[in-house]
Design an enzyme around this catalytic site. Sequence first.
Site, mmCIF file in Angstrom:
data_model
loop_
_atom_site.group_PDB
_atom_site.id
_atom_site.type_symbol
_atom_site.label_atom_id
_atom_site.label_comp_id
_atom_site.label_asym_id
_atom_site.label_seq_id
_atom_site.Cartn_x
_atom_site.Cartn_y
_atom_site.Cartn_z
ATOM 1 N N CYS A 130 1.307 6.708 -4.768
ATOM 2 C CA CYS A 130 0.741 5.870 -3.702
ATOM 3 C C CYS A 130 1.186 4.417 -3.889
ATOM 4 O O CYS A 130 0.387 3.493 -3.702
ATOM 5 C CB CYS A 130 -0.773 5.987 -3.667
ATOM 6 S SG CYS A 130 -1.596 5.717 -5.240
ATOM 7 N N GLY A 131 2.428 4.239 -4.284
ATOM 8 C CA GLY A 131 2.972 2.891 -4.420
ATOM 9 C C GLY A 131 2.267 2.115 -5.520
ATOM 10 O O GLY A 131 1.962 2.642 -6.588
#
Length: 299
Positions: free
Chosen positions: A72-73
Amino acid sequence: KITEAMRLVAAAKVRRAQEQVLRSRPFADRLARILENLQSRMRFEDADAPLLEQRDVSTITLLAVTGDRGLCGGYNANIIKRTEIRYAELKAQGYTVNLVLIGRKAITYFQNRAKLYTIRATFTGLEQVPNAKEAMGIASDVLADFLSGSTDRVEIIFTKFINLVSSKPVTQTLLPLDPQGIALPDDEIFRLTTRKGELGVEVGSTPNAVAKLPSDVVFDQSPDQLLNALLPLYLENQLLRSLQEAAASELASRMTAMNNASDNAKALAKTLTLDYNKARQAAITQEILEVVGGAAAMV
């Protein structure tokens, strides 16, 4: 194909997170407005409400909210970094600091550095979109520490949802409650939309006004009883909304990360296909040259 499928799953979950926020919004708004109206009718500072008690601070609890999964980055890394910075700041000022960690990513990171950080409690396995029962369990644990005097202040570090491509780690004080900022007229919500097959987000506010209490209303309960009944509900609701904001931010970050991964995979496949075609063409050209050269030598 895998990253594209994960993007679509995250997009569907963002919609559910939005619906959860919208369902819980009316209760939160009405509760905040009722407390605001009560504040206009009575002096909160004269009431014996432990949740409003301003103490000499010596121990502070940091409540850090991350996710259980990655991909998720920089969502989890940003919260962990902000928690480390805040922990170091408070330590430098001479406070005793404890950590309450929500999410497997934060738990794993800080447990691996247990010599540097004091971890008081951990929570994991929450639903993808947190519900009131989970928020109540966490709030009860934090509230028990505050009321027993084990901690004098509780701060929560979570990611505030701005839009599908932007979120911001923020730090807010959960306890003691500040009655001056209970109602937020400019509070915003997000609405996920689809236009021409593209996902988008619209930000707006909802009407949340509650009629003022009539001046002739007489309360049977004392101010202490009213506040001690309403303030724990308000605390649980604040925590629930923070968890929901964090969940929406995580899903949006994952959707963006998977979309970028899909684009990168397509670009890489295109580049590799071009390189393969060049190598294949070079091999064919070399074979033709060898055949032509051999025929010329025979002549």
